[in-house]
Design a protein around this motif. Structure first.
Motif, short mmCIF file in Angstrom:
data_model
loop_
_atom_site.label_atom_id
_atom_site.label_comp_id
_atom_site.label_asym_id
_atom_site.label_seq_id
_atom_site.Cartn_x
_atom_site.Cartn_y
_atom_site.Cartn_z
N UNK A 181 -49.98 1.32 5.99
CA UNK A 181 -49.89 2.28 8.19
C UNK A 181 -50.14 1.24 8.35
N UNK A 182 -50.37 -0.22 8.14
CA UNK A 182 -50.20 -1.00 9.21
C UNK A 182 -49.25 -1.24 10.45
N UNK A 183 -50.14 -1.79 12.08
CA UNK A 183 -48.80 -1.96 12.79
C UNK A 183 -47.84 -3.22 12.52
N UNK A 184 -48.56 -4.37 12.01
CA UNK A 184 -47.68 -5.22 11.45
C UNK A 184 -47.76 -5.93 10.70
N UNK A 185 -46.89 -6.87 10.38
CA UNK A 185 -46.69 -6.97 9.04
C UNK A 185 -47.90 -8.62 8.14
N UNK A 186 -48.15 -8.15 7.30
CA UNK A 186 -49.42 -8.52 6.70
C UNK A 186 -49.05 -9.60 6.10
N UNK A 187 -49.72 -10.79 6.49
CA UNK A 187 -49.26 -11.89 5.84
C UNK A 187 -50.25 -13.04 4.93
N UNK A 224 -41.63 -21.65 1.20
CA UNK A 224 -40.73 -20.95 1.95
C UNK A 224 -40.31 -22.05 2.73
N UNK A 225 -39.13 -22.13 3.41
CA UNK A 225 -38.79 -22.55 5.06
C UNK A 225 -38.77 -21.76 6.09
N UNK A 226 -38.58 -21.71 7.03
CA UNK A 226 -38.70 -20.91 8.34
C UNK A 226 -38.44 -20.16 8.28
N UNK A 227 -36.58 -20.64 7.84
CA UNK A 227 -35.40 -19.43 8.52
C UNK A 227 -35.59 -18.25 7.12
N UNK A 228 -36.19 -18.63 5.42
CA UNK A 228 -36.26 -17.73 5.08
C UNK A 228 -37.77 -16.76 5.52
N UNK A 229 -38.88 -17.34 5.50
CA UNK A 229 -40.25 -16.81 5.89
C UNK A 229 -39.64 -15.57 7.11
N UNK A 230 -38.92 -15.99 7.78
CA UNK A 230 -38.76 -15.43 9.48
C UNK A 230 -37.90 -14.40 8.77
N UNK A 231 -37.28 -14.59 8.22
CA UNK A 231 -35.90 -13.30 7.56
C UNK A 231 -37.23 -12.01 6.72
N UNK A 232 -38.09 -12.72 6.06
CA UNK A 232 -38.21 -11.53 5.08
C UNK A 232 -39.71 -10.46 5.54
N UNK A 233 -40.36 -12.09 7.04
CA UNK A 233 -41.09 -10.84 7.73
C UNK A 233 -40.43 -9.97 8.90
#
Length: 453
Positions: free
Chosen positions: A360-366, A437-446
């Motif tokens: 129920x979070x408004x944002x993805x929590x890393x 993780x590389x930048x693109x991989x992290x952003x894609x997952x999020x």
């Protein structure tokens, strides 16, 4: 004599007792009331602190300093100094360029803090060098390359292997230069400390890193000293690839099952060192916790040949003196120490922590579960990988950092079932274990997770 015990372990001979090497690091300065920065800038403070370590902890071997930023500072990295940690690398001179450092910048006896360190080594050698095996620690080529290039080095390994090979060759020369200086100053063992090795696959070690490590270990051997390969994080999968590079010893931290790792190192007749837990036991535990940890490690190894007992890495600055004394007593007198833990009960009580309501979070929590982002290089670069990408995902995510030397964060790590550090969870799901993780991989997952909210 303790020194001979270390030599026997690294010569792979039978041992009557297991040698003990406390990685006192800046903790040694704390004993005498010096901050980490004061100690690491002053030869007399280093020697004074090490004499106290020798008296209290009865070491068979002892590093003179534990600071992986010496070479980075010489090569142009700006450091961030702390009172209770070794310095960390703040800037990366090659972050925005693929130029190679000039060979004229390779370390010499006059570079940076090297004159001070050599002075401390010579004085320590004179004081206790006949009884204690002295370790000189050099920054391994991969970690040094990452200090220079920053987290870009991981993308370079995919996109431009030739550049990485050239940069690693330069860093290998730097490690050989430092090794030579330290051996000439009387160091018996050169520890090549490369914490980021646990962040890459065995294939990358074989294809990109192995030649450099072999060069360094062969060079140290030719100079008449012993070599050790220090690695941090969960290096279980990397153990065999590390063995193939030919060090006399390997040292691991608490992320690795020592008994299972020794099965691998024994196949290659390489000594293994480790791995008393740093925070839960040495920093936050009782004397009984520390005795129990040492006895358990000793009992886990059926063949004591090729074994050196030590903390998992550089000891925390604030480690209670009495806890390290307990480790030393258990190492030196294991049978009598067993009597002290007959009725042992763990002193660590998990603290109640709230786990986020991810659904129920408004944002993805890393969530980053780290050993110490200021001291652990792998933790630093894992944190940087998130911070560097955050500008692009800040509207859909937030990140939280948990440090394994804070009791509440230890409890959270345990409650989340995180067994290896550093690690990253995305909305409660473990995504990266000891891998940056590389930048693109992290952003894609999020972004993918954000679509499901």
């Amino acid at each position: 004599m303790g020194k001979e015990l270390i030599f026997k372990a690294l010569r792979h001979e039978a041992l009557t007792e297991v040698p003990w090497v406390p990685f006192a690091g800046v903790h040694a300065g704390q004993i005498k009331g010096y901050t980490a920065e004061e100690m690491l800038r002053n030869a007399d403070y280093i020697v004074e602190s090490l004499m106290e370590v020798n008296k209290l902890y009865m070491p068979d071997g002892l590093p003179v300093i534990f600071d992986l930023q010496v070479e980075a500072e010489i090569l142009g990295c700006e450091l961030l100094w702390a009172k209770d940690n070794p310095p960390s690398v703040r800037t990366h001179p090659l972050a925005d360029t693929r130029e190679m450092p000039c060979a004229c910048k390779l370390p010499t006896a006059d570079s940076g803090r090297v004159p001070m360190i050599l002075d401390a080594m010579r004085k320590t050698k004179k004081e206790i060098g006949d009884e204690v095996a002295l370790y000189g620690l050099v920054c391994g080529p991969f970690t040094l390359a990452s200090h220079l290039r920053g987290s870009n080095i991981f993308m370079d390994m995919v996109m431009d292997e030739d550049y990485v090979r050239e940069l690693l060759a330069f860093c290998t020369m730097a490690a050989c230069r430092m090794s030579e200086l330290y051996i000439e100053a009387g160091m018996d063992v050169i520890a090549v400390v490369d914490p980021l090795v646990s962040q890459v696959s065995p294939d990358h070690i074989d294809n990109l890193l192995a030649d450099g490590f072999r060069t360094i270990f062969d060079y140290i051997r030719a100079k008449g000293a012993f070599s050790c390969f220090f690695v941090c994080g969960n290096a279980t999968k990397q153990m065999e690839a590390m063995c193939k590079t030919g060090p006399d010893g390997i040292s691991i931290d608490e992320n690795v099952d020592l008994a299972k790792a020794k099965e691998v190192t024994d196949l290659y007749n390489i000594a293994i060192g480790g791995n008393i837990p740093l925070t839960t036991t040495m920093l936050h535990g009782t004397q009984q916790d520390n005795i129990k940890s040492v006895i358990d490690l000793l009992d886990s190894v059926t063949d004591k040949r090729n074994f050196i007992l030590s903390p998992g890495c550089d000891m925390p600055y604030a480690t209670p003196v009495e806890n390290t004394i307990a480790c030393a007593q258990a190492a030196k007198h294991p049978e009598s120490s067993r009597e002290l833990i007959k009725n042992y009960e763990s002193s660590f009580e998990d603290i109640e922590v709230d786990i986020p309501d991810y659904e129920h979070s408004d944002k993805v929590i890393i969530e980053l579960f780290l050993l110490d982002p200021d001291q652990c290089a792998a933790c630093t670069y894992m944190l940087n990988s998130v911070a560097d990408a955050y500008e692009e995902i800040k509207n859909i995510s937030e990140y939280r950092v948990y440090k394994y030397f804070i009791k509440e964060d230890i409890a959270r790590t345990r409650k989340m079932g995180i067994k290896n550090l550093p690690s990253i969870c995305i909305n409660g799901e473990l995504k990266w274990i000891s891998i940056i993780p590389n930048r693109e991989e992290l952003i894609a997952v999020v972004k993918d997770c954000a679509k499901k909210l």
